[in-house]
Design an enzyme around this catalytic site. Structure first.
Site, PDB file in Angstrom:
ATOM      1  N   ASN A  13       0.546   6.498   9.283  1.00  0.00           N
ATOM      2  CA  ASN A  13       0.116   5.917   8.022  1.00  0.00           C
ATOM      3  C   ASN A  13      -1.392   5.772   8.101  1.00  0.00           C
ATOM      4  O   ASN A  13      -1.898   5.133   9.015  1.00  0.00           O
ATOM      5  CB  ASN A  13       0.763   4.544   7.827  1.00  0.00           C
ATOM      6  CG  ASN A  13       0.091   3.759   6.729  1.00  0.00           C
ATOM      7  OD1 ASN A  13      -0.352   4.338   5.739  1.00  0.00           O
ATOM      8  ND2 ASN A  13       0.009   2.447   6.912  1.00  0.00           N
ATOM      9  N   MET A  43      -1.439   6.507   1.573  1.00  0.00           N
ATOM     10  CA  MET A  43      -0.863   5.640   2.592  1.00  0.00           C
ATOM     11  C   MET A  43       0.667   5.753   2.581  1.00  0.00           C
ATOM     12  O   MET A  43       1.253   6.196   1.613  1.00  0.00           O
ATOM     13  CB  MET A  43      -1.277   4.193   2.337  1.00  0.00           C
ATOM     14  CG  MET A  43      -2.782   3.978   2.495  1.00  0.00           C
ATOM     15  SD  MET A  43      -3.300   4.298   4.192  1.00  0.00           S
ATOM     16  CE  MET A  43      -5.055   3.975   4.077  1.00  0.00           C
ATOM     17  N   CYS A  44       1.296   5.326   3.623  1.00  0.00           N
ATOM     18  CA  CYS A  44       2.728   5.493   3.797  1.00  0.00           C
ATOM     19  C   CYS A  44       3.317   4.202   4.374  1.00  0.00           C
ATOM     20  O   CYS A  44       2.590   3.252   4.647  1.00  0.00           O
ATOM     21  CB  CYS A  44       3.004   6.643   4.771  1.00  0.00           C
ATOM     22  SG  CYS A  44       2.139   8.174   4.362  1.00  0.00           S
ATOM     23  N   ARG A  45       4.607   4.184   4.545  1.00  0.00           N
ATOM     24  CA  ARG A  45       5.299   3.106   5.250  1.00  0.00           C
ATOM     25  C   ARG A  45       6.226   3.743   6.267  1.00  0.00           C
ATOM     26  O   ARG A  45       6.822   4.776   5.998  1.00  0.00           O
ATOM     27  CB  ARG A  45       6.143   2.251   4.271  1.00  0.00           C
ATOM     28  CG  ARG A  45       5.367   1.537   3.162  1.00  0.00           C
ATOM     29  CD  ARG A  45       4.591   0.339   3.659  1.00  0.00           C
ATOM     30  NE  ARG A  45       3.256   0.702   4.077  1.00  0.00           N
ATOM     31  CZ  ARG A  45       2.338  -0.170   4.546  1.00  0.00           C
ATOM     32  NH1 ARG A  45       2.639  -1.458   4.626  1.00  0.00           N
ATOM     33  NH2 ARG A  45       1.164   0.227   4.940  1.00  0.00           N
ATOM     34  N   VAL A  62       8.371   6.892   4.862  1.00  0.00           N
ATOM     35  CA  VAL A  62       8.282   7.232   3.430  1.00  0.00           C
ATOM     36  C   VAL A  62       6.815   7.509   3.115  1.00  0.00           C
ATOM     37  O   VAL A  62       5.924   6.777   3.535  1.00  0.00           O
ATOM     38  CB  VAL A  62       8.865   6.133   2.520  1.00  0.00           C
ATOM     39  CG1 VAL A  62      10.372   6.025   2.711  1.00  0.00           C
ATOM     40  CG2 VAL A  62       8.207   4.772   2.753  1.00  0.00           C
TER      41      VAL A  62
END
Lengths: 255, 255, 255, 255
Positions: free
Chosen positions: B112, B1-3, B86
């Protein structure tokens, strides 16, 4: 703050400690449990001894959890004495020259902690380094500086004295320059034959340090690699732990 | 997962969102709160629009918290429409070509989430990409693949339809191939004039997605940048959010 | 040895000089013609002035010919005063902190050349740096050391005098310590308003330095960017070239 | 184009070939003499066999001349069968996944050359890869694609036939799609027991390939490592060279 481990004993593949344990060093790079910060993602390093007179060194600026080279090297390199370190910067840049372990001749050194108010004392401490070791300084960290001071203060002749003198010199300079933050110093040294670990602080909060002895090896770590919690012993604050090549262990006060 | 975050409105320096807020994107790279993993350290990227016909792109494999270039660029680059991301890898390598945002012509895309059981469906989904977009594929992520599918399925002509068709195609292929993990898809698209954000999942757990409108801008984010919690609105599951250049906002169901 | 360029005049996109000319700086990173080594692949850097009080900085350890970020940044960043540098290490490590340009406050500095027998004189020269600038030293190069000396010796008050004093101090220290290799020093400085370039050597082989004035800009370079050879003028050995904001040019002896 | 070397014989430290010869592979990374481009600075890689069932792999995006890790690893790793490669990109990105050697199970593969008009044929060639090998494709190069094709076409069962079939398939697809640039293919394969090198081109300009046999080893190289020119033998164009574990050598036509 950082996390590290050191191994001495019968040769094993590095992955045995770096990757395989439930709370391996690479796992600690993401989820350290006994550190101020859980993430140790500002580079990492391996140092290992083999038949060559000086240790091998692999240092990288990527996070340890993220590097296929590390996985392959740890799968293929076998050693009877090695260091591994994951870094959480306390202010200096992320470059390979700032990653641990540091080496000089047959010595390896790695560190978790910091010189409080480092910018205040950096310069005067650097001036104490002997020319021969000053030339070898490649980075800008307080950790490498401490290593240079130990080399200057007679590491090759009398390690215990060099450690004690280094602590005195650093703490004295901090006092003279008015540093208010503490000196935290949990570190590991080797000459390729034995391992010496230090747990020290100028206040009452030295970073954690543990060890475990089995039949054929001793492991010294920032925090335990697994949950067999009664198998790990804490090093007493302001003590050093010596592990000889025959796995004899002794502990003594740093000062 | 990402932001990730997206900004549209009066031009501001990128640092205003990337570094300055209490829970800025760089802070989220270390301590995400609404993600499965708190650490998003497997690379990052910026994409921004200015007077050039195509967006600028800066993608790096280091953690975002760790990169002095990012700090300087975010201090000096000003934009009225930009993306920042990110990354926490869900399996693919850490390389710049796997970092978000992805770009094609005037489009930017970031994501994401993940295609569940990606190895099962990767190949057949890649076969659906039109040649012209297949050539532009540089990395190996499911995210870039989704972007290529959207381009193939008419993003330039009818974005809402392209999004819907992409979701259908991915979910159908997952079903056909027997994928058991869900499709999680919270993403953001722009053509340089407006922003379209998607919050979707094949199960009932779409990753979080928020937005906030102020007089002169709209921000869309994976999680709020500050603790003024009542100022951030959640996008409803399986909905898309459109923000026009005049900051008009509309929401509609994805399917 | 290295290659660099500096631009002052009407704002242009950086790619106009960094990528577009037939013998652009990026082309010089692979095929320098007037340098001891044709390859300048040990990192590179950009420094540029805009509306912010301090310059932007982008430094990377990859070769310049190899970095898609550089291509995108040079396409999107526009400036009326910028530096670009491709590095060929003369011994120190390849890290971002060793890449040019260096910055301090509103100043930028970059260098091509070297202090002969640098290890002999490094330490005593470092001891002359004022504390405030010593703290800012991040790397280990002779180039950054020269910049710190210039700052120490009054760059902000009287640049020409600071340059002269720095040359004297370096050459004197080299003499005292018995250095036998020459001091080669072709460098460029800016405060964001004007540009000062230096071509100096302690022997008779100062590295090449050229400039060209057009209606709306002046370019100063290690070697010409194109084959219009009569349009480029060489700076005389042991001279400095000053280019004011209004493009007035003056040349004077360094010592 | 790239440069590479392969060694089979009594175990030696990798530095013996990678660094020590007058015209070592690292020297060739800066100054190749028989290649279209002298600079091979777009990453590099090592692959080596030891007691583990699969080979070790170290691949990095920095130039080989520039990497202290490479120096230390080549000083400490000893092997009786290893590959080393320095890369000059023919268009694809510089990422570790695009660096050679590539590995699959016990196989290593590295390549110098290119599929002419690669974008024309990439997709249809990729479609021929068997699922099991397609999943293992991590990068985007034509070199890795060729390796995947060889695996698909029976490398494990009949290497010579797999090589011949791969060449046929690639050249046929190029013809069908109207590629006008040639296929250049000078490559090396190993299963950990023997080495197979290929020198082939669809036109009359196959990249150079040499070998030298000594009592206890055989070296296969893009270009000689030293100036003892009569000790190196060229492989004939469109031939493969097989070196068995007992150093028996045979050569046969590729088609």
């Amino acid at each position: 703050m950082c996390r590290w481990l050191s191994y001495i004993g019968d040769p094993v593949y590095l992955e045995k400690l770096v990757f395989e344990p439930r709370h391996s060093l690479v796992e600690q790079s993401l989820h350290a449990e006994q550190a101020k910060t859980p993430t140790n993602g500002d580079g990492f390093g391996l140092g290992w001894y083999d038949e060559r007179p000086t240790p091998g060194l692999y240092r990288e600026i990527l996070p340890a959890w993220n590097d296929p080279n590390l996985r392959s090297l740890a799968h293929h390199i076998r050693s009877g004495l090695f260091f591994a370190h994951v870094r959480a910067s306390t202010g200096t840049h992320t470059s390979r020259t700032n990653c641990h372990p540091f080496s000089n001749g047959q010595y390896l050194f790695m560190h978790n902690g910091q010189i409080g108010d480092y910018p205040l004392v950096r310069r005067s401490l650097e001036m104490m380094i002997e020319d021969e070791f000053y030339e070898g300084r490649q980075g800008s960290t307080d950790s490498e500086l401490i290593f240079c001071l130990m080399l200057t203060l007679g590491l090759q002749q009398d390690p215990h004295r060099a450690i004690r003198r280094t602590i005195e010199v650093v703490e004295n300079e901090m006092k003279v320059r008015g540093a208010t933050s503490p000196f935290r110093f949990t570190a590991c040294l080797s000459n390729g034959k034995s391992v010496c670990a230090i747990r020290h602080a100028s206040d009452d909060k030295p970073p954690s340090l543990y060890w475990r002895k089995r039949d054929d090896h001793v492991i010294v770590v920032s925090e335990p690699l697994d949950t067999e919690s009664d198998s790990w012993k804490a090093v007493a604050p302001n003590h050093t732990l010596h592990v000889e090549g025959d796995l004899t262990i002794s502990e003594e006060a740093t000062l």
